[in-house]
Design a protein around this motif. Structure first.
Motif, short mmCIF file in Angstrom:
data_model
loop_
_atom_site.label_atom_id
_atom_site.label_comp_id
_atom_site.label_asym_id
_atom_site.label_seq_id
_atom_site.Cartn_x
_atom_site.Cartn_y
_atom_site.Cartn_z
N SER A 155 -9.82 13.24 7.20
CA SER A 155 -10.16 11.87 7.65
C SER A 155 -11.58 11.84 7.05
CB SER A 155 -10.08 11.40 9.09
OG SER A 155 -10.99 11.98 9.74
N SER A 156 -12.21 10.54 7.30
CA SER A 156 -13.49 10.31 7.14
C SER A 156 -14.31 10.37 8.22
CB SER A 156 -13.36 8.77 6.34
OG SER A 156 -13.16 7.78 7.31
N PRO A 206 0.22 5.25 -0.06
CA PRO A 206 -0.55 6.31 -0.36
C PRO A 206 0.03 7.37 -0.70
CG PRO A 206 -0.16 5.87 1.92
CD PRO A 206 0.55 4.73 1.22
N TYR A 247 -1.60 10.73 -0.32
CA TYR A 247 -2.02 11.75 0.51
C TYR A 247 -2.32 11.00 1.76
CZ TYR A 247 -2.28 13.70 -4.00
OH TYR A 247 -1.93 14.14 -5.46
N GLU A 255 -9.17 -1.05 6.48
CA GLU A 255 -9.18 0.32 6.40
C GLU A 255 -7.80 0.95 7.05
OE1 GLU A 255 -12.50 2.92 8.13
OE2 GLU A 255 -11.05 2.97 9.91
N CYS A 256 -7.20 1.81 6.10
CA CYS A 256 -5.88 2.32 6.51
C CYS A 256 -6.12 3.86 6.69
CB CYS A 256 -4.94 2.05 5.36
SG CYS A 256 -4.67 0.48 5.20
N GLY A 282 -5.07 10.58 4.76
CA GLY A 282 -6.73 10.40 4.64
C GLY A 282 -7.15 8.85 4.94
N CYS A 283 -8.16 8.64 4.67
CA CYS A 283 -8.50 7.21 5.40
C CYS A 283 -9.09 6.31 3.92
CB CYS A 283 -9.88 7.26 6.21
SG CYS A 283 -10.47 5.66 6.94
N TYR A 284 -8.48 5.27 3.86
CA TYR A 284 -8.36 4.34 2.58
C TYR A 284 -9.28 3.14 2.98
CZ TYR A 284 -5.08 7.67 0.48
OH TYR A 284 -4.34 8.70 0.01
N HIS A 285 -10.26 2.79 2.17
CA HIS A 285 -11.00 1.46 2.57
C HIS A 285 -10.82 0.65 1.16
CE1 HIS A 285 -13.42 3.19 5.69
NE2 HIS A 285 -13.38 4.35 4.91
N CYS A 286 -10.71 -0.78 1.51
CA CYS A 286 -10.40 -1.70 0.41
C CYS A 286 -11.11 -3.02 0.90
CB CYS A 286 -8.74 -2.00 0.49
SG CYS A 286 -8.44 -3.40 -0.65
N PHE A 313 0.82 -1.19 -0.21
CA PHE A 313 0.14 -0.02 0.02
C PHE A 313 0.89 1.12 -0.01
CE2 PHE A 313 -2.34 3.20 2.73
CZ PHE A 313 -3.29 3.41 1.91
#
Length: 114
Positions: free
Chosen positions: A73-74, A17, A19, A41-42, A21-25, A15
């Motif tokens: 963030s989310s 990234p 930027y 979730e990262c 933020g919050c990343y979902h996979c 992974f």
């Protein structure tokens, strides 16, 4: 369901990234007798940043520095402020909505020359 250690399979994930933020996979694994979905979730934060503020004001007069806090963030943030040092004041809690920037008003009001 009980698995022996030999039943474990490693699934390496890389992974990178670009930027904060919050990343979902979601990872879907299928076989002829099983289907599994793993959700990952990262949360990526920016590099640790340090800042220095210099306050100049006559004794018994206050100066306020508004410090912007951006929430990329989310989810909503409720942050607790812990102020150390005499003469510094500010709200104990601050709420920052997702995707918003809030201002933390840091006040310095010295009671003696320092």
């Amino acid at each position: 369901l009980f698995f022996e250690k030999s039943d474990a399979v490693e699934l390496p994930i890389k992974f990178i990234p670009q930027y904060a933020g919050c990343y979902h996979c979601q990872i879907l694994l299928k076989s002829s007798c099983d289907v599994r979905v793993y959700e990952i979730e990262c949360v990526v934060n920016t590099d640790h940043a340090e800042a220095e503020l210099e306050f100049l004001t006559p004794v018994y007069q206050a100066v306020v520095q508004d410090i912007p806090i951006s929430n990329m963030s989310s989810q909503n943030w409720q942050l607790e402020a812990i102020l150390e040092g005499e003469g510094f004041y500010g709200p104990p809690l601050i709420n920052v909505g997702l995707g918003e920037t809030a201002v933390y008003p840091l006040m310095f009001k010295p009671i003696a020359e320092c």
